[in-house]
Design a protein around this motif. Structure first.
Motif, PDB file in Angstrom:
ATOM      1  N   ASP A  93     -20.189  44.788 -53.314  1.00 24.51           N
ATOM      2  CA  ASP A  93     -19.829  45.808 -52.370  1.00 24.51           C
ATOM      3  C   ASP A  93     -21.372  46.336 -51.431  1.00 24.51           C
ATOM      4  O   ASP A  93     -22.319  46.193 -52.158  1.00 24.51           O
ATOM      5  N   LEU A 127     -17.650  52.036 -39.817  1.00 25.54           N
ATOM      6  CA  LEU A 127     -16.370  52.356 -40.520  1.00 25.54           C
ATOM      7  C   LEU A 127     -15.328  51.052 -40.432  1.00 25.54           C
ATOM      8  O   LEU A 127     -14.634  50.994 -41.233  1.00 25.54           O
ATOM      9  N   LYS A 142     -15.971  48.156 -40.581  1.00 21.34           N
ATOM     10  CA  LYS A 142     -16.268  47.114 -41.293  1.00 21.34           C
ATOM     11  C   LYS A 142     -15.931  47.268 -42.946  1.00 21.34           C
ATOM     12  O   LYS A 142     -16.368  46.404 -43.718  1.00 21.34           O
ATOM     13  N   THR A 143     -15.594  48.416 -43.056  1.00 23.15           N
ATOM     14  CA  THR A 143     -15.050  48.582 -44.725  1.00 23.15           C
ATOM     15  C   THR A 143     -13.717  47.842 -44.812  1.00 23.15           C
ATOM     16  O   THR A 143     -13.042  47.475 -44.380  1.00 23.15           O
ATOM     17  N   LYS A 144     -13.627  47.982 -46.383  1.00 25.75           N
ATOM     18  CA  LYS A 144     -12.532  47.117 -46.938  1.00 25.75           C
ATOM     19  C   LYS A 144     -11.191  48.155 -46.556  1.00 25.75           C
ATOM     20  O   LYS A 144     -10.007  47.904 -46.361  1.00 25.75           O
ATOM     21  N   LYS A 145     -11.383  49.464 -47.071  1.00 25.57           N
ATOM     22  CA  LYS A 145     -10.451  50.355 -46.850  1.00 25.57           C
ATOM     23  C   LYS A 145     -10.943  51.721 -46.292  1.00 25.57           C
ATOM     24  O   LYS A 145     -12.157  52.073 -46.218  1.00 25.57           O
ATOM     25  N   LEU A 146     -10.199  52.539 -45.572  1.00 25.56           N
ATOM     26  CA  LEU A 146     -10.686  53.546 -44.850  1.00 25.56           C
ATOM     27  C   LEU A 146      -9.981  55.140 -45.344  1.00 25.56           C
ATOM     28  O   LEU A 146      -8.828  55.027 -45.237  1.00 25.56           O
ATOM     29  N   SER A 196      -9.708  52.001 -38.180  1.00 22.64           N
ATOM     30  CA  SER A 196      -9.047  51.207 -38.708  1.00 22.64           C
ATOM     31  C   SER A 196      -8.527  49.908 -38.064  1.00 22.64           C
ATOM     32  O   SER A 196      -8.150  48.996 -38.471  1.00 22.64           O
TER      33      SER A 196
END
Length: 69
Positions: A1, A29, A31-35, A48
């Motif tokens: 992470d 934002l 590029k994150t896995k979840k938001l 998203s």
């Protein structure tokens, strides 16, 4: 992470520099896995959709809404 952050001071959204910082935040934002986003936030919703990540809408006193599963 990974943890991403910016050393930039938060600018006024009505200035050119503030708008540039907002775009950087938006793409970071995305590029994150979840938001986790707030209810009625077009900013988190747009982030998203940029990369198709899962968006979890957090609302007071209700179960979260989950999009993009």
């Amino acid at each position: 992470d990974k943890l991403m952050f910016s050393n930039q001071k938060k600018g006024d959204r009505n200035t050119k520099e503030g708008m540039k910082q907002a775009v950087v935040d938006l793409y970071a934002l995305s590029k994150t896995k979840k938001l986790l986003g707030s209810y009625w936030s077009s900013f988190s919703h747009t982030a998203s959709h940029l990369s198709g990540i899962q968006e979890i809408i957090v609302r007071k006193e209700r179960l979260p809404l989950i999009y993009g599963l």
